[in-house]
Design an enzyme around this catalytic site. Structure first.
Site, mmCIF file in Angstrom:
data_model
loop_
_atom_site.group_PDB
_atom_site.id
_atom_site.type_symbol
_atom_site.label_atom_id
_atom_site.label_comp_id
_atom_site.label_asym_id
_atom_site.label_seq_id
_atom_site.Cartn_x
_atom_site.Cartn_y
_atom_site.Cartn_z
ATOM 1 N N PHE A 1 73.580 -51.700 21.472
ATOM 2 C CA PHE A 1 73.441 -50.762 22.575
ATOM 3 C C PHE A 1 71.958 -50.620 22.924
ATOM 4 O O PHE A 1 71.125 -50.483 22.026
ATOM 5 C CB PHE A 1 74.023 -49.401 22.172
ATOM 6 C CG PHE A 1 74.530 -48.586 23.327
ATOM 7 C CD1 PHE A 1 75.837 -48.693 23.749
ATOM 8 C CD2 PHE A 1 73.685 -47.705 23.989
ATOM 9 C CE1 PHE A 1 76.316 -47.938 24.813
ATOM 10 C CE2 PHE A 1 74.140 -46.950 25.053
ATOM 11 C CZ PHE A 1 75.458 -47.070 25.477
ATOM 12 N N ASP B 1 84.010 -44.065 16.691
ATOM 13 C CA ASP B 1 83.185 -42.899 16.980
ATOM 14 C C ASP B 1 83.829 -41.689 16.305
ATOM 15 O O ASP B 1 85.020 -41.429 16.512
ATOM 16 C CB ASP B 1 83.129 -42.614 18.484
ATOM 17 C CG ASP B 1 82.239 -43.573 19.241
ATOM 18 O OD1 ASP B 1 81.549 -44.383 18.602
ATOM 19 O OD2 ASP B 1 82.252 -43.508 20.486
ATOM 20 N N HIS C 1 76.959 -47.672 15.056
ATOM 21 C CA HIS C 1 77.768 -48.097 16.206
ATOM 22 C C HIS C 1 77.582 -49.589 16.484
ATOM 23 O O HIS C 1 77.782 -50.059 17.608
ATOM 24 C CB HIS C 1 77.412 -47.259 17.433
ATOM 25 C CG HIS C 1 77.667 -45.802 17.231
ATOM 26 N ND1 HIS C 1 78.877 -45.205 17.480
ATOM 27 C CD2 HIS C 1 76.869 -44.822 16.735
ATOM 28 C CE1 HIS C 1 78.828 -43.923 17.182
ATOM 29 N NE2 HIS C 1 77.608 -43.662 16.721
ATOM 30 N N HIS D 1 84.762 -39.906 26.750
ATOM 31 C CA HIS D 1 84.679 -39.436 25.366
ATOM 32 C C HIS D 1 85.225 -38.009 25.234
ATOM 33 O O HIS D 1 86.050 -37.722 24.358
ATOM 34 C CB HIS D 1 83.227 -39.450 24.865
ATOM 35 C CG HIS D 1 82.715 -40.778 24.414
ATOM 36 N ND1 HIS D 1 82.231 -41.715 25.286
ATOM 37 C CD2 HIS D 1 82.594 -41.325 23.171
ATOM 38 C CE1 HIS D 1 81.823 -42.786 24.611
ATOM 39 N NE2 HIS D 1 82.035 -42.570 23.325
ATOM 40 N N HIS E 1 83.512 -50.653 15.828
ATOM 41 C CA HIS E 1 83.208 -49.391 15.145
ATOM 42 C C HIS E 1 84.071 -48.257 15.679
ATOM 43 O O HIS E 1 84.681 -48.365 16.744
ATOM 44 C CB HIS E 1 81.733 -49.030 15.332
ATOM 45 C CG HIS E 1 81.369 -48.734 16.756
ATOM 46 N ND1 HIS E 1 81.062 -49.713 17.660
ATOM 47 C CD2 HIS E 1 81.281 -47.557 17.440
ATOM 48 C CE1 HIS E 1 80.787 -49.174 18.829
ATOM 49 N NE2 HIS E 1 80.926 -47.854 18.734
ATOM 50 N N HIS F 1 79.645 -37.584 16.992
ATOM 51 C CA HIS F 1 78.816 -38.452 17.830
ATOM 52 C C HIS F 1 78.488 -37.788 19.161
ATOM 53 O O HIS F 1 77.382 -37.939 19.680
ATOM 54 C CB HIS F 1 79.549 -39.777 18.051
ATOM 55 C CG HIS F 1 78.816 -40.780 18.860
ATOM 56 N ND1 HIS F 1 77.495 -41.104 18.652
ATOM 57 C CD2 HIS F 1 79.229 -41.564 19.906
ATOM 58 C CE1 HIS F 1 77.122 -42.037 19.507
ATOM 59 N NE2 HIS F 1 78.147 -42.314 20.290
ATOM 60 N N GLU G 1 85.927 -48.888 19.224
ATOM 61 C CA GLU G 1 85.239 -49.664 20.263
ATOM 62 C C GLU G 1 84.804 -51.045 19.776
ATOM 63 O O GLU G 1 84.714 -51.308 18.583
ATOM 64 C CB GLU G 1 84.011 -48.879 20.757
ATOM 65 C CG GLU G 1 84.369 -47.566 21.438
ATOM 66 C CD GLU G 1 83.188 -46.653 21.697
ATOM 67 O OE1 GLU G 1 83.258 -45.878 22.672
ATOM 68 O OE2 GLU G 1 82.203 -46.699 20.929
#
EC number: 3.5.1.9
Length: 211
Positions: A20, A56, A50, A161, A54, A60, A173
């Site tokens: 990311f 969440d 992440h 989210h 992974h 998070h 994800e």
């Protein structure tokens, strides 16, 4: 009778994998070699929780939310359905209307985004927050996607989210689903028991369920 083999749907953790933007990249290196210790190689890893495939944890995106070690592991083990939604770049409740979700509490979406662990996508399909209410009405507890996030990378409000969180739907994800046929499977995608963590890499696998 030969047992059906498990299908790996997790991204390999490699030093050249995408991460990311602005997050800590993954790195594996030897701290000590067998030649140095006289007995063993000893490796170390660094990187974001992440990284790659992974989960969440609510912490998070909610400072008061549960951390990884507080989550029920049963969420990540059991019957799942893989749905092909690659015909659209905006996935809404209406997109999922034709699918049979009866008896399934884990939904994995195969989107139009090609699986490429070494490239962070410039654009991703959009998940409309309306999905959350639809999935909740069908008793879905886990949503998995083959994208780095259920929200656009530039998002600050994280609408998807929070919509999922409000309906007690948990998030998985960066799945690898291009080689997986739509249908029903057993899923195992266990997070590591990292105390206080906001997320965790997983080794996600599927096994087809005989009809």
């Amino acid at each position: 009778m030969t047992q059906t083999k498990w299908i790996d749907i997790s991204q390999p953790l490699t030093n050249d994998m995408a991460h990311f933007p602005g997050d800590t990249p993954f790195d594996y290196a030897l701290t000590y070699t067998k030649e140095q210790t006289g007995s063993v190689n000893v490796g170390q890893i660094t990187g974001s929780v992440h990284t790659g495939t992974h989960i969440d944890a609510p912490f998070h995106y909610d400072a008061g939310g549960r951390t990884v070690d507080q989550l029920d592991i049963d969420l990540y083990i059991g019957k799942a359905v893989v749905l092909d939604v690659s015909q659209t770049d905006r996935i809404t409740a209406e997109t999922l209307q034709p699918f049979d979700l009866n008896g399934i509490s884990r939904v994995l979406l195969r989107t139009s985004l090609p699986n490429n662990p070494k490239r962070f996508p410039n654009q991703m399909p959009e998940l409309d927050p309306s999905l959350a209410q639809f999935l909740h009405e069908h008793d879905v507890q886990l949503l998995g996607v083959d994208m780095p996030s259920v929200d656009p990378p530039e998002s600050k409000d994280l609408a998807a989210h929070h919509a999922l969180y409000d309906k007690d739907i948990f998030i998985l994800e960066n799945l690898m689903l291009d080689h997986v046929s739509p249908g029903r499977y057993e899923l195992v995608a266990l997070p590591l028991a990292i105390n206080g963590a906001d997320g965790s890499p997983v080794r996600a696998v599927l096994r087809p369920i005989d009809k």
